[in-house]
Design a protein around this motif. Sequence first.
Motif, short mmCIF file in Angstrom:
data_model
loop_
_atom_site.label_atom_id
_atom_site.label_comp_id
_atom_site.label_asym_id
_atom_site.label_seq_id
_atom_site.Cartn_x
_atom_site.Cartn_y
_atom_site.Cartn_z
N TYR A 114 0.66 -1.39 0.18
CA TYR A 114 0.05 0.42 -0.05
C TYR A 114 1.18 1.31 0.55
O TYR A 114 0.84 1.70 -0.53
N LYS A 115 2.02 1.78 0.80
CA LYS A 115 3.27 2.86 0.70
C LYS A 115 3.37 2.57 -0.27
O LYS A 115 3.93 3.89 -1.04
N SER A 116 4.06 1.76 -1.40
CA SER A 116 3.87 1.95 -2.80
C SER A 116 3.26 2.19 -3.40
O SER A 116 4.07 2.55 -4.68
N LEU A 117 1.99 1.89 -3.22
CA LEU A 117 0.99 2.82 -4.50
C LEU A 117 0.80 4.31 -3.53
O LEU A 117 -0.52 4.81 -4.76
N GLY A 118 1.45 4.72 -2.87
CA GLY A 118 1.37 6.29 -2.15
C GLY A 118 -0.38 6.39 -0.99
O GLY A 118 0.11 7.18 -0.41
N TRP A 119 -0.55 5.36 -0.17
CA TRP A 119 -0.80 5.24 0.39
C TRP A 119 -0.15 5.67 2.05
O TRP A 119 1.45 5.28 2.67
N LYS A 120 -1.16 6.28 3.09
CA LYS A 120 0.18 6.82 4.49
C LYS A 120 -0.32 6.39 5.74
O LYS A 120 -1.42 5.54 5.59
N LYS A 121 0.36 6.29 6.70
CA LYS A 121 -0.71 5.05 7.55
C LYS A 121 -1.20 6.44 8.26
O LYS A 121 -0.55 7.05 8.09
N GLN A 122 -2.07 5.89 9.07
CA GLN A 122 -2.79 7.39 9.98
C GLN A 122 -1.62 7.31 11.44
O GLN A 122 -1.77 6.00 11.60
N THR A 123 -1.78 7.88 11.96
CA THR A 123 -1.66 8.42 13.26
C THR A 123 -2.63 8.17 13.90
O THR A 123 -2.38 8.10 15.17
N THR A 124 -3.33 8.78 14.12
CA THR A 124 -4.92 8.41 14.79
C THR A 124 -6.28 7.78 14.45
O THR A 124 -6.83 7.72 15.08
N ALA A 125 -5.24 6.33 13.76
CA ALA A 125 -6.47 5.66 13.44
C ALA A 125 -7.01 4.62 14.64
O ALA A 125 -5.94 3.65 15.79
N PHE A 126 -7.97 4.07 15.19
CA PHE A 126 -8.01 2.66 16.37
C PHE A 126 -8.62 1.80 15.93
O PHE A 126 -9.50 2.25 14.96
N ILE A 127 -8.43 0.32 16.85
CA ILE A 127 -9.17 -0.20 15.86
C ILE A 127 -10.34 -0.92 17.47
O ILE A 127 -9.29 -1.02 18.44
N TRP A 128 -11.23 -1.30 17.66
CA TRP A 128 -11.84 -1.76 18.56
C TRP A 128 -11.80 -3.75 18.59
O TRP A 128 -12.47 -4.05 17.48
N PRO A 129 -10.60 -4.65 18.57
CA PRO A 129 -10.50 -5.73 18.14
C PRO A 129 -11.18 -6.48 18.88
O PRO A 129 -12.18 -6.57 19.48
N GLN A 130 -11.40 -7.39 17.64
CA GLN A 130 -12.38 -8.52 17.90
C GLN A 130 -11.97 -10.10 18.36
O GLN A 130 -12.95 -10.94 17.84
N GLY A 131 -10.93 -9.56 18.70
CA GLY A 131 -10.71 -10.94 19.13
C GLY A 131 -9.14 -11.28 19.56
O GLY A 131 -8.53 -10.04 18.83
N PRO A 132 -8.32 -11.78 19.60
CA PRO A 132 -6.84 -11.86 20.15
C PRO A 132 -6.38 -12.35 18.97
O PRO A 132 -4.92 -11.31 18.71
N LYS A 133 -6.13 -12.56 17.64
CA LYS A 133 -5.38 -13.06 16.38
C LYS A 133 -5.56 -11.33 16.12
O LYS A 133 -5.11 -10.79 15.89
N GLN A 134 -6.95 -10.40 15.87
CA GLN A 134 -6.95 -9.26 15.15
C GLN A 134 -6.37 -8.34 16.38
O GLN A 134 -5.45 -7.33 16.02
N LEU A 135 -6.24 -8.73 17.64
CA LEU A 135 -5.57 -8.03 18.39
C LEU A 135 -4.14 -7.82 18.58
O LEU A 135 -2.67 -7.01 18.30
N ARG A 136 -3.12 -9.22 17.81
CA ARG A 136 -1.75 -9.77 18.01
C ARG A 136 -1.76 -8.66 16.04
O ARG A 136 -0.55 -8.07 16.22
N GLN A 137 -2.72 -8.94 15.48
CA GLN A 137 -2.22 -8.33 14.01
C GLN A 137 -2.46 -7.15 13.77
O GLN A 137 -1.75 -6.89 12.83
N HIS A 138 -3.25 -6.64 14.35
CA HIS A 138 -2.90 -5.23 14.06
C HIS A 138 -3.54 -4.02 15.04
O HIS A 138 -3.88 -2.51 15.18
N THR A 139 -2.95 -4.16 16.18
CA THR A 139 -2.28 -2.90 16.97
C THR A 139 -1.32 -3.35 17.43
O THR A 139 -0.45 -3.76 16.92
N GLU A 140 -0.72 -2.14 18.19
CA GLU A 140 0.33 -1.84 17.92
C GLU A 140 1.27 -2.46 20.07
O GLU A 140 -0.53 -2.48 20.60
#
Length: 152
Positions: A123-149
């Motif tokens: 996605y970075k190669s296509l010009g997308w930028k990482k957000q500094t203000t995005a948040f997620i409410w993890p829907q389980g341990p896998k999502q917590l592990r894969q998508h959160t800091e």
Amino acid sequence: MSSASVDNSNLIFKINPDLSQIDWGYICELFDKVNWRTRLPEEIEKAFSASTWTLFVYKEEQLIAFGRTIDDGRYYAMLGDIVVDPQFQGKGLGKKIVNTLNGQLENYHFVTLTAAPGKDSFYKSLGWKKQTTAFIWPQGPKQLRQHTELEG
């Protein structure tokens, strides 16, 4: 993987096709092929039916990739379910899907996506930028592990 482009002469791109003609069981198989969470045909059909933009890619008669938007029609939009059959990955098809869908969302205030783990550089190669203000409410341990800091 090869860096060659997909031969677009054999490919058919269908934007917002008649969803009653889609093989939702096969869509679920493609989700499985890319190791995403299991989808049920009737649920994924309902989700795609609620999308403003859908895109399906065929090589001859075979469905090989798809994607969609989730949006409010004006201000906020998200690209979702960008899936390319692993046999066709690495040849520019994902880029074409992302750029085509994003092109439909020109006048929106926010366009986001959630990258699959390990796909940041794509996605970075296509010009997308990482957000500094995005948040997620993890829907389980896998999502917590894969998508959160990591907290610490």
